[in-house]
Scaffold this motif. Structure first.
Motif, short mmCIF file in Angstrom:
data_model
loop_
_atom_site.label_atom_id
_atom_site.label_comp_id
_atom_site.label_asym_id
_atom_site.label_seq_id
_atom_site.Cartn_x
_atom_site.Cartn_y
_atom_site.Cartn_z
N ALA A 69 19.06 34.35 23.03
CA ALA A 69 18.19 33.30 23.19
C ALA A 69 17.59 33.18 24.44
N SER A 70 18.24 33.03 25.48
CA SER A 70 17.86 32.25 26.86
C SER A 70 16.96 33.54 27.28
N VAL A 71 17.12 34.97 26.96
CA VAL A 71 16.27 35.94 27.51
C VAL A 71 14.94 35.98 26.56
N GLN A 72 14.90 35.62 25.18
CA GLN A 72 13.57 35.46 24.57
C GLN A 72 13.01 34.35 25.03
N LYS A 73 13.55 33.15 25.33
CA LYS A 73 13.06 31.92 26.00
C LYS A 73 12.22 32.41 27.28
N MET A 74 12.84 33.05 27.95
CA MET A 74 12.05 33.53 29.30
C MET A 74 10.84 34.32 29.10
N VAL A 75 10.84 35.17 27.98
CA VAL A 75 9.64 35.92 27.90
C VAL A 75 8.81 35.22 27.26
N ASP A 76 9.32 34.28 26.29
CA ASP A 76 8.21 33.38 25.61
C ASP A 76 7.70 32.39 26.62
N GLN A 77 8.37 31.97 27.71
CA GLN A 77 7.72 30.88 28.50
C GLN A 77 6.71 31.81 29.41
N ALA A 78 6.90 33.06 29.56
CA ALA A 78 6.13 33.70 30.52
C ALA A 78 4.68 33.91 29.66
N ILE A 79 4.88 34.27 28.49
CA ILE A 79 3.69 34.72 27.56
C ILE A 79 2.83 33.33 27.43
N GLU A 80 3.57 32.20 27.25
CA GLU A 80 2.97 30.95 27.12
C GLU A 80 2.24 30.67 28.42
N ARG A 81 2.52 30.80 29.59
CA ARG A 81 1.93 30.63 30.75
C ARG A 81 1.14 31.57 30.98
N PHE A 82 1.15 32.77 30.79
CA PHE A 82 0.10 33.88 31.35
C PHE A 82 -0.34 34.98 30.51
N ALA A 83 -0.15 34.79 29.15
CA ALA A 83 -0.55 35.41 28.03
C ALA A 83 -0.02 36.81 27.92
N ARG A 84 0.55 37.24 29.04
CA ARG A 84 0.93 38.80 29.03
C ARG A 84 2.11 39.07 30.09
N ILE A 85 2.71 40.16 29.99
CA ILE A 85 3.55 40.53 31.05
C ILE A 85 3.48 42.08 31.09
N ASP A 86 3.18 42.56 32.39
CA ASP A 86 2.89 44.07 32.57
C ASP A 86 3.91 44.69 33.28
N TYR A 87 4.45 44.11 34.41
CA TYR A 87 5.45 44.69 35.34
C TYR A 87 6.65 44.10 35.11
N CYS A 88 7.75 44.47 34.67
CA CYS A 88 9.18 44.01 34.64
C CYS A 88 10.29 44.67 35.54
N ALA A 89 10.70 43.69 36.28
CA ALA A 89 11.84 44.39 36.90
C ALA A 89 13.25 43.70 36.66
N ASN A 90 14.10 44.38 35.77
CA ASN A 90 15.25 43.80 35.21
C ASN A 90 16.40 44.18 36.43
N VAL A 91 16.55 43.09 37.13
CA VAL A 91 17.51 43.18 38.41
C VAL A 91 18.84 42.67 38.44
N ALA A 92 18.96 41.55 37.51
CA ALA A 92 20.01 40.66 37.50
C ALA A 92 21.25 41.67 37.44
N GLY A 93 22.29 41.32 38.03
CA GLY A 93 23.77 41.99 37.87
C GLY A 93 24.64 41.64 38.65
#
Ligand SMILES: NC(=O)c1ccc[n+]([C@@H]2O[C@H](COP(=O)([O-])OP(=O)(O)OC[C@H]3O[C@@H](n4cnc5c(N)ncnc54)[C@H](O)[C@@H]3O)[C@@H](O)[C@H]2O)c1
Length: 265
Positions: A69-93
């Protein structure tokens, strides 16, 4: 570099993720989503980008990559603000130390949850968002791109380490996930790759053993590195940025080792 689209970086509060977010801004990306569960340090990254690169729009999002749910919210917030996502770096570890005979199950579970499950959840939400968007053209390639993802694995994703079994298993998983998604979603103009850093000077190294044992291990590691030193976070960030840029338009489903050359491989 030509980054007309939107960047999204997890683990952006610290180390490699922070360096990656700063580098996107330095390379001309004007819309950047930074995400982490350490929200106070994340605000520092945001402040640093805004102060050093005026005109860059930075959205800081609190995320726990273990939670769908948290990850989906992150992507939803990104799309809401900027309308798209192009370059994703999944770094958390995260990393936990201890051979299989002593490693607590809770440590194994924690490492799996953040490193492999978390990367899967991020890639899933990102790919589904990318599938909805029109491709972008860029000046580095004649081919349009719908999106590019880099998952951060490790040299531990390429070889065993008896003292890091959970970490090694999770990072091998990240390599497998990246190879699979890279092949599957190429037909949609989405590239997916993994980078495999070696020993890099970031706070995560503080989780390795301290004192004499720690010093001994650090010296052993440096001796194994052909370039004779440990790496810097921005040296990994350069590779992540390359793999999401149009300069790597024919690269997908593979790994890039960023470990300074290992003598024993
Ligand atoms: N530093 C190294 O030597 C090295 C080597 C190989 C691979 N890596 C990988 O690089 C990546 C970045 O590590 P780093 O060295 O920059 O370490 P770091 O500790 O500086 O950064 C990791 C970041 O991930 C965030 N994070 C951890 N759990 C999270 C969660 N559940 N949800 C959201 N964010 C979370 C932390 O808050 C932190 O900001 C990791 O995947 C790590 O395994 C690091």
């Amino acid at each position: 570099m030509d980054f007309q689209g939107v960047a999204l970086v997890t683990g952006a509060a610290s180390g490699i993720g922070r360096a990656t977010a700063l580098l996107y801004a330095a390379e001309g990306c004007k819309r950047i989503v930074i995400a982490d569960f350490n929200t106070s340090l994340l605000q520092e990254t945001k402040k640093e980008i805004e102060q050093s690169r005026p005109g860059v729009d930075v959205l800081a999002v609190s995320v726990d990559v273990r939670s769908e749910a948290s990850v989906q919210k992150m992507v939803d917030q990104a799309i809401e603000r900027f309308a798209r996502i192009d370059y994703c770096a999944n770094v958390a570890g995260i990393i936990r130390f201890g051979d299989t005979s002593v490693l607590p199950l809770s440590d194994f579970d924690d490492v799996y949850q953040v490193n492999l499950r978390g990367t899967f959840l991020c890639a899933k939400a990102e790919i589904n968002a990318m599938l909805q968007q029109e491709p972008l053209r860029n000046s580095h390639s004649e081919f349009e791109a719908r999106g590019a993802i880099v998952n951060v694995s490790s040299q531990a994703g390429l070889m065993g380490n008896g003292n890091l079994p959970a970490y090694v298993a999770s990072k091998h998983g990240v390599v497998g996930l990246s190879k699979s998604d890279g092949v599957k979603f190429a037909q949609h103009g989405i590239r997916v790759n993994a980078v495999c850093p070696g020993t890099i000077e970031t706070p995560i190294l503080g989780d390795l053993p301290q004192g004499e044992i720690g010093k001994q291990r650090a010296a052993e590691r440096t001796r194994e590195i052909a370039l004779g030193r440990i790496g810097r976070p921005d040296e990994v960030a350069q590779c992540i940025i390359f793999l999401t840029s149009g300069r790597s338009s024919f690269v997908t489903g593979t790994t890039l080792a960023v470990h300074g050359g290992l003598r024993n491989t």
